[in-house]
Design a protein around this motif. Structure first.
Motif, mmCIF file in Angstrom:
data_model
loop_
_atom_site.group_PDB
_atom_site.id
_atom_site.type_symbol
_atom_site.label_atom_id
_atom_site.label_comp_id
_atom_site.label_asym_id
_atom_site.label_seq_id
_atom_site.Cartn_x
_atom_site.Cartn_y
_atom_site.Cartn_z
ATOM 1 N N ASP A 160 -6.847 9.852 -12.175
ATOM 2 C CA ASP A 160 -6.851 8.399 -12.101
ATOM 3 C C ASP A 160 -7.178 7.959 -10.672
ATOM 4 O O ASP A 160 -6.426 8.241 -9.734
ATOM 5 C CB ASP A 160 -5.484 7.865 -12.523
ATOM 6 N N ILE A 161 -8.315 7.284 -10.506
ATOM 7 C CA ILE A 161 -8.714 6.843 -9.164
ATOM 8 C C ILE A 161 -8.404 5.373 -8.924
ATOM 9 O O ILE A 161 -8.755 4.824 -7.872
ATOM 10 C CB ILE A 161 -10.210 7.121 -8.900
ATOM 11 N N SER A 162 -7.749 4.719 -9.874
ATOM 12 C CA SER A 162 -7.439 3.298 -9.692
ATOM 13 C C SER A 162 -6.525 3.038 -8.491
ATOM 14 O O SER A 162 -6.723 2.016 -7.816
ATOM 15 C CB SER A 162 -6.854 2.706 -10.970
ATOM 16 N N PRO A 163 -5.544 3.915 -8.157
ATOM 17 C CA PRO A 163 -4.786 3.658 -6.919
ATOM 18 C C PRO A 163 -5.661 3.703 -5.665
ATOM 19 O O PRO A 163 -5.463 2.918 -4.742
ATOM 20 C CB PRO A 163 -3.730 4.764 -6.891
ATOM 21 N N LEU A 164 -6.645 4.591 -5.651
ATOM 22 C CA LEU A 164 -7.552 4.674 -4.507
ATOM 23 C C LEU A 164 -8.371 3.399 -4.377
ATOM 24 O O LEU A 164 -8.533 2.859 -3.274
ATOM 25 C CB LEU A 164 -8.466 5.884 -4.644
ATOM 26 N N ILE A 165 -8.854 2.873 -5.495
ATOM 27 C CA ILE A 165 -9.625 1.635 -5.463
ATOM 28 C C ILE A 165 -8.748 0.474 -5.014
ATOM 29 O O ILE A 165 -9.171 -0.366 -4.214
ATOM 30 C CB ILE A 165 -10.256 1.371 -6.844
ATOM 31 N N LEU A 166 -7.502 0.432 -5.498
ATOM 32 C CA LEU A 166 -6.577 -0.622 -5.073
ATOM 33 C C LEU A 166 -6.282 -0.524 -3.576
ATOM 34 O O LEU A 166 -6.222 -1.541 -2.887
ATOM 35 C CB LEU A 166 -5.282 -0.554 -5.884
ATOM 36 N N VAL A 205 5.829 -2.783 -10.455
ATOM 37 C CA VAL A 205 5.193 -3.420 -9.301
ATOM 38 C C VAL A 205 3.709 -3.085 -9.203
ATOM 39 O O VAL A 205 2.900 -3.931 -8.831
ATOM 40 C CB VAL A 205 5.940 -3.007 -8.005
ATOM 41 N N THR A 206 3.334 -1.864 -9.558
ATOM 42 C CA THR A 206 1.939 -1.449 -9.365
ATOM 43 C C THR A 206 1.065 -1.629 -10.601
ATOM 44 O O THR A 206 -0.138 -1.865 -10.473
ATOM 45 C CB THR A 206 1.870 0.022 -8.932
ATOM 46 N N GLU A 207 1.636 -1.526 -11.761
ATOM 47 C CA GLU A 207 0.822 -1.543 -12.973
ATOM 48 C C GLU A 207 0.065 -2.849 -13.207
ATOM 49 O O GLU A 207 -1.073 -2.800 -13.677
ATOM 50 C CB GLU A 207 1.695 -1.203 -14.185
ATOM 51 N N SER A 218 0.829 -1.204 0.000
ATOM 52 C CA SER A 218 0.000 0.000 0.000
ATOM 53 C C SER A 218 0.867 1.258 0.000
ATOM 54 O O SER A 218 0.536 2.240 -0.667
ATOM 55 C CB SER A 218 -0.972 0.001 1.183
ATOM 56 N N PHE A 219 1.997 1.226 0.711
ATOM 57 C CA PHE A 219 2.911 2.364 0.658
ATOM 58 C C PHE A 219 3.501 2.522 -0.733
ATOM 59 O O PHE A 219 3.682 3.649 -1.218
ATOM 60 C CB PHE A 219 4.022 2.226 1.698
ATOM 61 N N ILE A 220 3.807 1.426 -1.398
ATOM 62 C CA ILE A 220 4.338 1.491 -2.761
ATOM 63 C C ILE A 220 3.304 2.098 -3.705
ATOM 64 O O ILE A 220 3.631 2.923 -4.564
ATOM 65 C CB ILE A 220 4.789 0.088 -3.226
ATOM 66 N N VAL A 221 2.041 1.723 -3.551
ATOM 67 C CA VAL A 221 0.975 2.284 -4.385
ATOM 68 C C VAL A 221 0.849 3.786 -4.138
ATOM 69 O O VAL A 221 0.706 4.576 -5.086
ATOM 70 C CB VAL A 221 -0.364 1.561 -4.126
ATOM 71 N N ILE A 222 0.912 4.205 -2.891
ATOM 72 C CA ILE A 222 0.816 5.629 -2.570
ATOM 73 C C ILE A 222 1.990 6.392 -3.176
ATOM 74 O O ILE A 222 1.809 7.463 -3.782
ATOM 75 C CB ILE A 222 0.740 5.830 -1.044
ATOM 76 N N ILE A 223 3.189 5.865 -3.039
ATOM 77 C CA ILE A 223 4.368 6.527 -3.599
ATOM 78 C C ILE A 223 4.259 6.618 -5.121
ATOM 79 O O ILE A 223 4.562 7.659 -5.718
ATOM 80 C CB ILE A 223 5.653 5.794 -3.168
ATOM 81 N N ALA A 273 1.540 6.706 -6.896
ATOM 82 C CA ALA A 273 0.510 7.682 -7.235
ATOM 83 C C ALA A 273 1.029 9.105 -7.078
ATOM 84 O O ALA A 273 0.784 9.965 -7.935
ATOM 85 C CB ALA A 273 -0.727 7.467 -6.369
ATOM 86 N N VAL A 274 1.762 9.367 -6.019
ATOM 87 C CA VAL A 274 2.306 10.715 -5.799
ATOM 88 C C VAL A 274 3.338 11.052 -6.870
ATOM 89 O O VAL A 274 3.363 12.171 -7.394
ATOM 90 C CB VAL A 274 2.906 10.828 -4.380
ATOM 91 N N ILE A 275 4.172 10.090 -7.226
ATOM 92 C CA ILE A 275 5.179 10.346 -8.259
ATOM 93 C C ILE A 275 4.516 10.586 -9.613
ATOM 94 O O ILE A 275 5.029 11.349 -10.431
ATOM 95 C CB ILE A 275 6.193 9.178 -8.308
ATOM 96 N N SER A 276 3.374 9.966 -9.858
ATOM 97 C CA SER A 276 2.706 10.162 -11.145
ATOM 98 C C SER A 276 2.141 11.575 -11.300
ATOM 99 O O SER A 276 1.814 11.985 -12.414
ATOM 100 C CB SER A 276 1.590 9.132 -11.329
ATOM 101 N N TRP A 277 2.011 12.316 -10.208
ATOM 102 C CA TRP A 277 1.513 13.690 -10.304
ATOM 103 C C TRP A 277 2.515 14.619 -10.968
ATOM 104 O O TRP A 277 2.126 15.607 -11.568
ATOM 105 C CB TRP A 277 1.165 14.234 -8.924
ATOM 106 N N VAL A 278 3.791 14.324 -10.821
ATOM 107 C CA VAL A 278 4.822 15.098 -11.495
ATOM 108 C C VAL A 278 5.202 14.354 -12.768
ATOM 109 O O VAL A 278 4.735 13.253 -13.014
ATOM 110 C CB VAL A 278 6.050 15.316 -10.586
ATOM 111 N N ASN A 279 6.054 14.926 -13.554
ATOM 112 C CA ASN A 279 6.481 14.269 -14.776
ATOM 113 C C ASN A 279 7.787 13.531 -14.495
ATOM 114 O O ASN A 279 8.863 14.082 -14.695
ATOM 115 C CB ASN A 279 6.662 15.310 -15.882
ATOM 116 N N PRO A 280 7.709 12.275 -14.046
ATOM 117 C CA PRO A 280 8.939 11.561 -13.658
ATOM 118 C C PRO A 280 9.731 11.112 -14.887
ATOM 119 O O PRO A 280 9.178 10.919 -15.973
ATOM 120 C CB PRO A 280 8.426 10.362 -12.868
#
Length: 102
Positions: free
Chosen positions: A69-75, A50-52, A23-28, A30-37
């Motif tokens: 994208d709300i899929s991380p929230l659902i996961l 790992v998350t995809e 769950s921490f990996i999913v949160i990280i 999701a947060v990284i996806s907000w910027v242009n990594p």
């Protein structure tokens, strides 16, 4: 029988730790996806790998598309459900097999 009970409790605790880390990996991710990594960054590539596999089917099941994208929230909700239902049930079953009290 106490050995089987202890085994179930240990498995439940290990699953709980794995789900918490995931769950921490999913949160990280999701947060990284907000910027242009940088897609070539090894950390970004690890998070994506790992998350995809779990996020992609959730995205396909959503009947609508949102700008966010709300899929991380659902996961995360699915992980929370598994922790509260499956892990708790395994621990209680382990204690019942041992013949002990919760």
């Amino acid at each position: 029988m106490f050995i089987i009970g202890n085994f179930l409790i240990a498995i439940a605790n290990i699953l709980d730790i794995i789900l918490t880390i995931y769950s921490f990996i999913v949160i990280i991710a999701a947060v990284i996806s907000w910027v242009n990594p940088d897609p070539y960054n090894p950390i970004v590539r690890f998070l994506y790998r790992v998350t995809e596999p779990l996020l992609r089917p959730i995205r396909k099941l959503l009947p609508f598309r949102l700008p966010v994208d709300i899929s991380p929230l659902i996961l995360l909700l699915i992980i929370y459900f598994l922790q509260k239902f499956l892990i708790t049930s395994l621990v209680e079953l382990g204690y019942r097999i041992k013949g002990g009290i919760l």
